[in-house]
Design a protein around this motif. Structure first.
Motif, PDB file in Angstrom:
ATOM      1  N   GLN A 160      -0.488   4.782  -5.724  1.00  0.00           N
ATOM      2  CA  GLN A 160      -1.461   3.736  -6.029  1.00  0.00           C
ATOM      3  C   GLN A 160      -1.407   3.488  -7.537  1.00  0.00           C
ATOM      4  O   GLN A 160      -1.552   4.423  -8.325  1.00  0.00           O
ATOM      5  CB  GLN A 160      -2.865   4.148  -5.613  1.00  0.00           C
TER       6      GLN A 160
ATOM      7  N   MET B 252       0.039 -12.684   1.183  1.00  0.00           N
ATOM      8  CA  MET B 252      -0.912 -11.604   1.462  1.00  0.00           C
ATOM      9  C   MET B 252      -2.260 -11.868   0.770  1.00  0.00           C
ATOM     10  O   MET B 252      -3.319 -11.684   1.358  1.00  0.00           O
ATOM     11  CB  MET B 252      -0.297 -10.299   0.931  1.00  0.00           C
TER      12      MET B 252
ATOM     13  N   THR C  23       2.069  -1.832   0.449  1.00  0.00           N
ATOM     14  CA  THR C  23       1.210  -1.459   1.572  1.00  0.00           C
ATOM     15  C   THR C  23      -0.155  -2.141   1.499  1.00  0.00           C
ATOM     16  O   THR C  23      -0.700  -2.552   2.518  1.00  0.00           O
ATOM     17  CB  THR C  23       1.052   0.084   1.585  1.00  0.00           C
ATOM     18  N   GLU C  24      -0.697  -2.232   0.313  1.00  0.00           N
ATOM     19  CA  GLU C  24      -2.052  -2.766   0.158  1.00  0.00           C
ATOM     20  C   GLU C  24      -2.228  -3.312  -1.243  1.00  0.00           C
ATOM     21  O   GLU C  24      -1.656  -2.750  -2.190  1.00  0.00           O
ATOM     22  CB  GLU C  24      -3.011  -1.583   0.333  1.00  0.00           C
TER      23      GLU C  24
ATOM     24  N   ASN D 177      -5.507  -4.555  -3.700  1.00  0.00           N
ATOM     25  CA  ASN D 177      -6.956  -4.754  -3.803  1.00  0.00           C
ATOM     26  C   ASN D 177      -7.247  -5.565  -5.073  1.00  0.00           C
ATOM     27  O   ASN D 177      -7.168  -5.040  -6.184  1.00  0.00           O
ATOM     28  CB  ASN D 177      -7.646  -3.386  -3.854  1.00  0.00           C
TER      29      ASN D 177
END
Ligand SMILES: Cc1cc2nc3c(=O)[nH]c(=O)nc-3n(C[C@H](O)[C@H](O)[C@H](O)COP(=O)(O)OP(=O)(O)OC[C@H]3O[C@@H](n4cnc5c(N)ncnc54)[C@H](O)[C@@H]3O)c2cc1C
Length: 273
Positions: free
Chosen positions: A175, A51, A152-153, A155
């Protein structure tokens, strides 16, 4: 991105027997395997590396010398390197002492390359407490997120990660700032077939083995049996459920028999709709 996955060697609990006299696990009765949840943890690390495009995956285990086998298995799945902490000083550790020893090893690994993510299995299929992951996070003073079923994500600029957790009656999106620790179950991914180069690398790979002397600032009374306040009072196989009645005949006959049983037991409650 440096991901460290904690992997435990466990007896295959589908096969293992309990000694009825001593009420202890007969570890010789089953082969030792990589804790299945930890295999999913390594697979997830591989997914995260894909990813973000690059990164190092290290695996860490505490156990006897033969636990190098689970490190090699992790290399097969896609880890880059593996550390085993193995010493008589660690023997007899409960979850408190295990998480202490593993956090000290993580401290040493972080000196070689700062750690961004620690991934543990949701629980080990033998000890089965699910305490080691959160125990490590507490000692490293990083946030723990348990029972993650999806990353999910991520950063990298903000150093945040969005994680989907499974709860008893739903899901939660969290998060977290990283470095953080997550524990994962089997739902998070499917274990992929290992490519041939990984298998060759695993066969040739020599894990890095550390003794207690290789770790820094260790408070020895917190290790092994000495550092373990938990006492296993008793271990036993639960009694098999008694009786039971096989329903015979076609489905109508079986339903009638079932109704009789339920009415006999006065356990039939009909709710008008
Ligand atoms: C008094 C006492 C004495 C014990 N003595 C022994 C003994 O002599 N020998 C023995 O084998 N067990 C012993 N145990 C069991 C041992 O405490 C647990 O196996 C260990 O603490 C891990 O707990 P768990 O299996 O519940 O792991 P969990 O908390 O269920 O594991 C969750 C995750 O933590 C990580 N993890 C857990 N253990 C390890 C590890 N060793 N290395 C790397 N990652 C890990 C994995 O990612 C795993 O999926 C003893 C337990 C007690 C209470």
């Amino acid at each position: 991105m440096h991901i460290v996955v904690c992997v435990k060697q466990v007896p295959d609990t589908k096969i293992i027997k309990i000694n009825p006299k001593t009420n202890t696990l007969d570890r010789r009765s089953a082969p030792a395997i990589l804790n299945p949840y930890d295999a999913h943890a390594v697979q997830e690390a591989v997914k995260i590396r894909k990813m973000v495009g690059e990164g190092t995956i290290s695996v860490l285990s505490m156990g006897p010398p033969q636990a190098t086998a689970v490190i090699k298995k992790s290399i097969e799945i896609g880890a880059d390197k593996g550390y085993l902490i193995s010493d008589r000083a660690f023997a007899g550790a409960d979850t408190l002492a295990t998480s202490y020893a593993l956090s000290k090893a993580l401290e040493r690994i972080a000196k070689e390359e700062p750690v961004d993510l620690v991934i543990c299995g949701l629980h080990a299929i033998d000890g089965d407490t699910g305490q080691v992951g959160p125990g490590i996070a507490r000692r490293m003073d990083i946030p723990p997120v348990t029972n993650v079923i999806e990353v999910t994500e991520l950063n990298e600029k903000e150093k945040t990660i969005l994680l989907k957790r499974k709860l008893a009656n739903g899901y939660q999106l969290i998060q977290a700032d990283y470095p953080c620790l997550m524990t994962v179950g089997k739902e998070i991914n499917e274990i992929e077939y290992s490519p041939m180069p990984n298998m060759i690398k695993a066969a040739r790979y020599e894990p890095i083995i550390w003794s207690v002397n290789d770790l820094e600032n260790v408070n020895r009374p917190q290790l092994g049996l000495k550092g373990s306040p938990t006492i296993v009072g008793k271990m036993f196989t639960p009694p098999k459920p008694e009786g039971g009645k096989r329903l015979e005949g076609n489905s109508d006959e079986q339903v009638n028999q079932l109704m009789e049983v339920l009415q006999d037991k006065k356990e039939l409650f009909l709710t008008a709709r």
